[in-house]
Design an enzyme around this catalytic site. Structure first.
Site, PDB file in Angstrom:
ATOM      1  N   SER A 142       0.415   1.051 -12.748  1.00  0.00           N
ATOM      2  CA  SER A 142      -1.100   1.747 -12.710  1.00  0.00           C
ATOM      3  C   SER A 142      -1.285   3.172 -13.084  1.00  0.00           C
ATOM      4  O   SER A 142      -0.193   4.217 -12.866  1.00  0.00           O
ATOM      5  CB  SER A 142      -1.932   1.774 -11.408  1.00  0.00           C
ATOM      6  OG  SER A 142      -3.220   2.215 -11.451  1.00  0.00           O
ATOM      7  N   TYR A 156      -3.184   2.743  -2.566  1.00  0.00           N
ATOM      8  CA  TYR A 156      -3.117   1.976  -3.828  1.00  0.00           C
ATOM      9  C   TYR A 156      -2.225   2.917  -4.800  1.00  0.00           C
ATOM     10  O   TYR A 156      -1.308   2.423  -5.253  1.00  0.00           O
ATOM     11  CB  TYR A 156      -4.329   1.631  -4.425  1.00  0.00           C
ATOM     12  CG  TYR A 156      -4.217   0.873  -5.652  1.00  0.00           C
ATOM     13  CD1 TYR A 156      -4.086  -0.535  -5.769  1.00  0.00           C
ATOM     14  CD2 TYR A 156      -4.223   1.554  -6.730  1.00  0.00           C
ATOM     15  CE1 TYR A 156      -3.675  -1.325  -6.875  1.00  0.00           C
ATOM     16  CE2 TYR A 156      -4.155   0.903  -8.131  1.00  0.00           C
ATOM     17  CZ  TYR A 156      -3.898  -0.613  -8.176  1.00  0.00           C
ATOM     18  OH  TYR A 156      -3.937  -1.171  -9.322  1.00  0.00           O
TER      19      TYR A 156
END
Length: 250
Positions: A142, A156
């Site tokens: 990401s 995350y």
């Protein structure tokens, strides 16, 4: 551009996994798809075969947090297909909240799914690729991997940073061999995981994002940021942005 014939995708029942499967079906690759929800995979298989009836689409139920099952399912797909040419470690989640606010279990679940389960998938894939002396491992990281973020993004982003680092280590291990290793960093792509988030800069729809993902994956570069505009440039900006700016983003 490389076309890999037999492609395994985890977390394939929704979001980026489902979108990538559709793009690979169009290019004529056979697909081995796994996710927890078998009913969704069955629907997806029908959709993909309608798009391209000349491909094979194999499906299996898999919870990536059942690590023994990861090895069993990957091996079963390999046996059924004869060879796995590419494995895309895509399964993940984004549960969580600020550290110390009572959401340890949600944060732990994200940490286990996005990192420990990704390790299990990488181990299973690389075991197969080393035996074949061929293959392409792809991890879906990401853009958040480049910095620490607050609130729900804290764990995350940390897991994605760990995944990026682990992928680089794997790539260094097999450098100059027929085994290729790529880490792809999606920017903001609208999927089920973030559909309730309203204000997101540079966000693109699922189809646009997945087309960019597949294009990047097929190039087999070590590291990529997608869609390339603006993320190929913006990830450098994020790395040096003041902490006050990063705080406002999450």
């Amino acid at each position: 551009m490389t076309t890999r014939q037999n492609i395994l995708i985890t977390g394939a029942s929704s979001g980026l996994g489902k979108g990538m499967a559709a793009e690979f079906a169009k290019q004529g690759s056979n697909l081995a798809l796994c996710a927890r929800r078998l009913d969704r995979l069955e629907e997806l298989r029908s959709e993909l075969l309608a798009v391209n009836p000349n491909i094979k689409v194999l499906i299996k139920s898999l919870d990536v947090n059942d690590h023994n099952a990861v090895f069993e399912v990957f091996d079963a797909f390999k046996q059924e297909m004869g060879q796995l040419d590419r494995v895309i470690v895509n399964a993940g989640m984004g549960k969580g909240a600020s550290i110390g606010t009572g959401f340890f279990n949600a944060n732990k679940q994200t940490a286990e799914t996005n990192f420990v389960a990704a390790l299990a998938q990488a181990e299973a894939a690389m075991t197969i690729f080393r035996a074949q002396n061929e293959g392409h491992l792809v991890t879906i990281s990401s853009i958040s991997a480049v910095r620490g973020f607050r609130r729900a993004m804290t764990v995350y982003a940390a897991t994605k940073a760990g995944l990026t680092s682990m992928t680089e280590g794997i790539r260094l291990d097999v450098m100059n061999t027929p085994i290729k290793v790529s880490c792809v960093h999606p920017g903001f792509i609208r999927t089920e995981i973030n559909e309730t988030v309203e204000k997101v800069p540079f966000i693109v729809d699922t189809e646009t994002g997945c087309k960019a993902l597949v294009k990047a994956i097929n190039k087999e570069k070590a590291v990529s940021y997608v869609p390339s505009w603006p993320w190929a440039l913006l990830h450098w900006v994020l790395r040096v942005a003041p902490s006050s700016t990063i705080r406002k983003m999450s």
